[in-house]
Write a protein that holds these residues in place. Structure first.
Motif, PDB file in Angstrom:
ATOM      1  N   UNK B 103       4.577 -39.575  79.920  1.00  0.00           N
ATOM      2  CA  UNK B 103       3.302 -39.447  80.623  1.00  0.00           C
ATOM      3  C   UNK B 103       3.282 -40.369  81.835  1.00  0.00           C
ATOM      4  N   UNK B 104       3.726 -41.604  81.644  1.00  0.00           N
ATOM      5  CA  UNK B 104       3.765 -42.574  82.739  1.00  0.00           C
ATOM      6  C   UNK B 104       4.701 -42.093  83.850  1.00  0.00           C
ATOM      7  N   UNK B 105       5.898 -41.652  83.451  1.00  0.00           N
ATOM      8  CA  UNK B 105       6.883 -41.218  84.452  1.00  0.00           C
ATOM      9  C   UNK B 105       6.390 -39.957  85.172  1.00  0.00           C
ATOM     10  N   UNK B 106       5.731 -39.072  84.402  1.00  0.00           N
ATOM     11  CA  UNK B 106       5.218 -37.856  85.038  1.00  0.00           C
ATOM     12  C   UNK B 106       4.204 -38.211  86.116  1.00  0.00           C
ATOM     13  N   UNK B 107       3.276 -39.118  85.791  1.00  0.00           N
ATOM     14  CA  UNK B 107       2.258 -39.466  86.787  1.00  0.00           C
ATOM     15  C   UNK B 107       2.861 -40.254  87.945  1.00  0.00           C
ATOM     16  N   UNK B 108       3.826 -41.122  87.627  1.00  0.00           N
ATOM     17  CA  UNK B 108       4.487 -41.868  88.706  1.00  0.00           C
ATOM     18  C   UNK B 108       5.232 -40.902  89.623  1.00  0.00           C
ATOM     19  N   UNK B 113       5.735 -37.902  94.770  1.00  0.00           N
ATOM     20  CA  UNK B 113       5.906 -36.690  95.569  1.00  0.00           C
ATOM     21  C   UNK B 113       4.661 -36.407  96.404  1.00  0.00           C
ATOM     22  N   UNK B 114       3.480 -36.561  95.787  1.00  0.00           N
ATOM     23  CA  UNK B 114       2.249 -36.205  96.500  1.00  0.00           C
ATOM     24  C   UNK B 114       1.925 -37.181  97.622  1.00  0.00           C
ATOM     25  N   UNK B 208       1.467 -46.455  86.993  1.00  0.00           N
ATOM     26  CA  UNK B 208       2.096 -45.304  87.652  1.00  0.00           C
ATOM     27  C   UNK B 208       2.354 -45.619  89.119  1.00  0.00           C
ATOM     28  N   UNK B 209       1.387 -46.278  89.775  1.00  0.00           N
ATOM     29  CA  UNK B 209       1.603 -46.585  91.186  1.00  0.00           C
ATOM     30  C   UNK B 209       2.712 -47.622  91.356  1.00  0.00           C
TER      31      UNK B 209
END
Lengths: 296, 341
Positions: B103-108, B113-114, B208-209
């Protein structure tokens, strides 16, 4: 008398850099009447391509570019147009064909997608089906036998000659008043170049499109142009009707340019002195073909 | 068989070989580092007989090849053995901790990318202008320090001095989300508890940031470099000559060709976040696989070490396969080529 399709008066262009401004065009005047095919001939670096890009408004967007002089397209002063208005002219009223057809087509979209984009410039909101129909017709016009296959292909799947035809079809798709051809087909072999240029000539004649043909290839120019301007180091040095200019070149640079064409009989590549003072001789216009005499 | 399917099969096959190599390597390393796992597990007061019995039970007295044989046979049944640290099957531990890390890596990764890619696009479009220089400064900041330094700095500023974000954990204690997938964002949505969902995002923001900051910098610089390269191509000049507005040229004509070289590196960045997450999870007390991984390495818990490393390698390989497929999808040359290379 209607305004010429393109009229350029005393066009000067410089680029401001670290060491001051470098002037690359020193006052160019030329015009193209409606339906006329005019050639701008000169060696590499003489300023012929940059002239075409000024007409399109591409140079103006470079930082450091400073130009003066008047450019009028169908009587409209190009210098007075906003950036948005210049963009609106491009691809719709004025279009351009480039040297290397294959690298001029975006590699990640099919020809069909690119064609749709081009048609959207002339007909905003055109749908996929209608665009495809018009693209098929346009490709058939440039003697492409199976437009359907070409439209669903990518540029790298087609031959250079095929891509050149596609480019010609795209450039004429929105029925522009002026076509700028910057050394079209130079990247192609001679026979394919000849075929596509003949095709382009026929289409331009049929559509009544005016054309500025930029080339260093004298043979091609003689074949396709009504009138010729010879440009050397940012100056027009000679102008006149194609026949007269080729039969009787008046300016020393024009003579040197014609002498520089290698002969098929094999007398070696002619030697031309780099620094011939005669090349800087003032403009020579053939009788009745100076700008003042031709312009309304 | 379409080239893309062939590419997929080829990638899966090579990934499998890589996994076998990784398992051998980590299996060996785990056994050659000093310290007796049985002794560490039982503690200093256990009798020599008890330690010897545990060594027998763990097959530690057998030849290395035989031990690997047992491991492969168990693995084939989906059994990674028992953890000496938690006294549970390693697979159960991984199932418990992996979702938090993913979950952490997905949001990071999404943040990277965004934020990174659009920044790169803007920098390329306004190259050598003030906006470009500003973006360069910001991205250099990101790549100039490792993730865990940013984790500490962000935590100090935005959780300690200015208590905007929580200091640690995945969710506040006041929320109870019934576990379904282990991904708290998904579970809270399944439960229809939007307050909990917001709370989870609030907890995710800083780690995540911090984890993505370097990636933002790298992907922005990469996107800029590739876009600037694309802007020099004749097909962009042609698009300009056809009067397409600058924004449309950037988004439609220049972006897609530029992403082909960028995507592979961005994918590697994304995969490497799995490893970088180790330290960020430590700092934010994130109950993820990385924290578990550190704990089991310190305890010399052989089965758990091998299991954790294998799972992280597998995730790495999956990300790479997905990226390769994406590249194939946007690059017609790969998609259509008969010799998919």
């Amino acid at each position: 008398m209607t305004a010429p399709t393109l009229a350029i008066d005393d066009l000067r262009l410089g680029f401001r850099g670290w060491a001051g401004t470098v002037e690359v065009l020193h006052g160019i005047s030329l015009h193209i009447a409606k339906g006329e095919r005019v050639a701008l001939v000169g060696e590499s670096g003489s300023g012929k391509s940059v002239t075409a890009r000024l007409v399109l408004g591409l140079v103006q967007e470079l930082r450091g570019a400073r130009y003066s002089g008047r450019m009028a397209f169908e009587g409209r002063d190009l210098g007075a147009l906003s950036r948005r208005e210049r963009e609106a002219l491009r691809g719709d009223r004025i279009s351009m064909i480039f040297q290397d057809p294959t690298s001029s087509l975006n590699p990640v979209y099919t020809i069909g997608t690119l064609f749709h984009e081009v048609l959207l410039r002339g007909t905003p909101g055109i749908g996929t089906a209608e665009a495809r129909e018009r693209a098929v017709a346009a490709l058939a016009d440039v003697a492409i036998a199976d437009p359907g296959r070409v439209l669903s292909s990518y540029a790298f799947q087609l031959s250079g000659g095929m891509n050149q035809r596609v480019l010609i079809a795209m450039a004429l798709a929105n029925n522009p008043a002026l076509l700028l051809a910057d050394e079209p087909g130079t990247a192609l072999d001679v026979t394919v170049q000849a075929q596509t240029l003949t095709l382009m000539q026929q289409l331009v004649a049929r559509h009544g499109t005016s054309m500025l043909f930029i080339s260093h290839n004298l043979g091609v120019v003689r074949e396709f142009a009504d009138r010729v301007y010879v440009i050397y180091k940012g100056r027009i040095v000679e102008q006149g009707p194609t026949e007269a200019l080729f039969d009787n070149p008046l300016h020393p640079y024009t003579r040197a340019l014609m002498a520089a064409v290698p002969r098929i009989t094999g007398e070696g590549i002619p030697e031309i002195d780099e620094e011939q003072t005669g090349f800087y001789a003032p403009l020579v216009a053939h009788p009745g073909h100076s700008e003042a005499e031709l312009r309304p | 068989m379409s080239p893309v399917v062939r590419l997929l099969i080829k990638r899966i096959a090579t990934s499998f070989i890589v996994l076998v190599g990784v398992s051998l390597l980590i299996f060996t390393i785990a056994r050659v580092i000093p310290g007796d796992p049985a002794r560490i597990a039982l503690g200093p007061n256990a009798s020599a007989e008890a330690v010897e019995a545990l060594r027998d039970k763990l097959h530690l007295n057998d030849a290395f090849v035989v031990q690997y044989g047992y491991f492969v046979a168990d693995l084939a049944r989906g059994d990674l053995g028992q953890s000496l640290y938690s006294n549970r099957p390693v697979t159960a531990d991984i199932a418990a901790y992996l979702p938090a890390t993913l979950e952490l890596v997905f949001f990071a990764g999404t943040t990277m990318i965004l934020i990174g890619v659009p920044l790169g696009m803007l920098a390329a479009r306004y190259r050598d202008r003030p906006l470009d220089h500003g973006i360069r400064l910001f991205t250099m900041l990101g790549v100039s320090a490792p993730d865990f330094v940013w984790a500490v700095i962000l935590m100090l500023i935005f959780a300690y001095f200015l208590p905007i974000f929580p200091i640690a954990g995945r969710i506040s204690d006041s929320f109870a989300v019934p576990p379904v997938t282990g991904f708290l964002t998904i579970d809270s949505l399944i439960a229809g508890d939007f307050a909990a969902f917001g709370n989870v995002l609030w907890h995710l923001a800083l780690p995540a940031f911090a984890l993505s900051f370097a990636g933002i910098g790298q992907s922005a610089r990469l996107t800029r470099a590739n876009m600037v390269e694309t802007y020099r191509k004749p097909f962009i000049e042609m698009a300009l000559a056809f009067g397409f507005p600058q924004g449309r040229i950037a988004r439609r004509f220049a972006f897609k060709p530029s992403m082909i070289p960028s995507l592979t590196v961005i994918g590697l960045d994304l995969a490497s976040m799995l490893g970088n997450a180790f330290l960020v999870e430590q700092i934010f007390a994130w109950p993820g696989l990385s924290r578990y991984g550190v704990a089991v390495i310190l305890r010399k818990d052989l089965n758990a070490i091998v299991g954790t490393v294998l799972i992280i390698s597998a995730m790495f390989l999956i990300v790479n396969i997905v990226v390769d497929l994406l590249v194939a999808l946007i690059n017609p040359r790969i998609r259509l080529s008969q010799r998919s290379s």
